[in-house]
Motif scaffolding. Sequence first.
Motif, PDB file in Angstrom:
ATOM      1  N   ASP A   1       0.827  -1.211   0.000  1.00 45.60           N
ATOM      2  CA  ASP A   1       0.000   0.000   0.000  1.00 45.60           C
ATOM      3  C   ASP A   1       0.859   1.258   0.000  1.00 45.60           C
ATOM      4  OD1 ASP A   1      -2.208  -1.642   0.049  1.00 45.60           O
ATOM      5  OD2 ASP A   1      -2.675  -1.281   2.176  1.00 45.60           O
ATOM      6  N   PHE A   2       1.942   1.230   0.771  1.00 50.46           N
ATOM      7  CA  PHE A   2       2.821   2.397   0.819  1.00 50.46           C
ATOM      8  C   PHE A   2       3.450   2.651  -0.544  1.00 50.46           C
ATOM      9  CE2 PHE A   2       6.815   4.612   1.571  1.00 50.46           C
ATOM     10  CZ  PHE A   2       6.341   5.700   2.286  1.00 50.46           C
ATOM     11  N   LYS A  17       2.215   1.859  -3.442  1.00 46.05           N
ATOM     12  CA  LYS A  17       1.158   2.410  -4.310  1.00 46.05           C
ATOM     13  C   LYS A  17       0.938   3.893  -4.029  1.00 46.05           C
ATOM     14  CE  LYS A  17      -1.606  -1.766  -4.999  1.00 46.05           C
ATOM     15  NZ  LYS A  17      -2.888  -2.415  -4.668  1.00 46.05           N
ATOM     16  N   MET A  18       0.862   4.235  -2.737  1.00 40.28           N
ATOM     17  CA  MET A  18       0.651   5.641  -2.367  1.00 40.28           C
ATOM     18  C   MET A  18       1.793   6.510  -2.864  1.00 40.28           C
ATOM     19  SD  MET A  18      -1.107   5.474   1.477  1.00 40.28           S
ATOM     20  CE  MET A  18       0.453   5.719   2.216  1.00 40.28           C
ATOM     21  N   ASN A  64       1.543   6.932  -6.617  1.00 41.46           N
ATOM     22  CA  ASN A  64       0.447   7.857  -6.935  1.00 41.46           C
ATOM     23  C   ASN A  64       0.860   9.303  -6.697  1.00 41.46           C
ATOM     24  OD1 ASN A  64      -1.358   5.889  -7.754  1.00 41.46           O
ATOM     25  ND2 ASN A  64      -2.295   5.677  -5.739  1.00 41.46           N
ATOM     26  N   ARG A  65       1.543   9.550  -5.600  1.00 43.84           N
ATOM     27  CA  ARG A  65       2.006  10.922  -5.320  1.00 43.84           C
ATOM     28  C   ARG A  65       3.015  11.391  -6.356  1.00 43.84           C
ATOM     29  NH1 ARG A  65       2.244  11.967   1.113  1.00 43.84           N
ATOM     30  NH2 ARG A  65       0.015  11.703   1.420  1.00 43.84           N
TER      31      ARG A  65
END
Length: 165
Positions: A128-129, A131-132, A135-136
């Motif tokens: 998840d990290f 992916k985040m 995305n950023r």
Amino acid sequence: MKRILFAILLVGLSHTLLAQNDKARQKIESAKIALISERLGLSPADAQQFWPIYNEYSKKRRDNHLEFAKARKNFNPETATEQETQNMLKLGREVKEKQLNLEREYSDRMLKVLDSKQLMSLQNAERDFKKMLLNRLDQRRAQQQNSNEQLRRQNNERMRNKRNN
């Protein structure tokens, strides 16, 4: 004289960028630690045992990745011989195997501190990290492209105004 000033400016700018990269890396690492800590819900005693193991694992994983990245950087598929290409493929398999062995070893070590649900939560938190973070980065690139496009338009408008005046 201009060349000397330009060289001094470049050196100063490179040091500033390196310092900013270190700060950015530290911010990213802090955010990752916060997310993992939240997801795992570690007691202070467990955290004291877990983080040294995890940090060691992360370093070895990063070193493994950098080893392959260096080799890949020096590899040009357009000019590589058949033997060089086969060596690169072999190195890629070896790096993946090393990664799998690291996961096995450190999963076993972490299971002495974490339960299996927490280990699964760790893997999900890392995914998840990532992916985040991606995305950023995509958002920043899009903002940068928009900013560059606006600057181009403004410059074009200024040039038209100068020609018309």
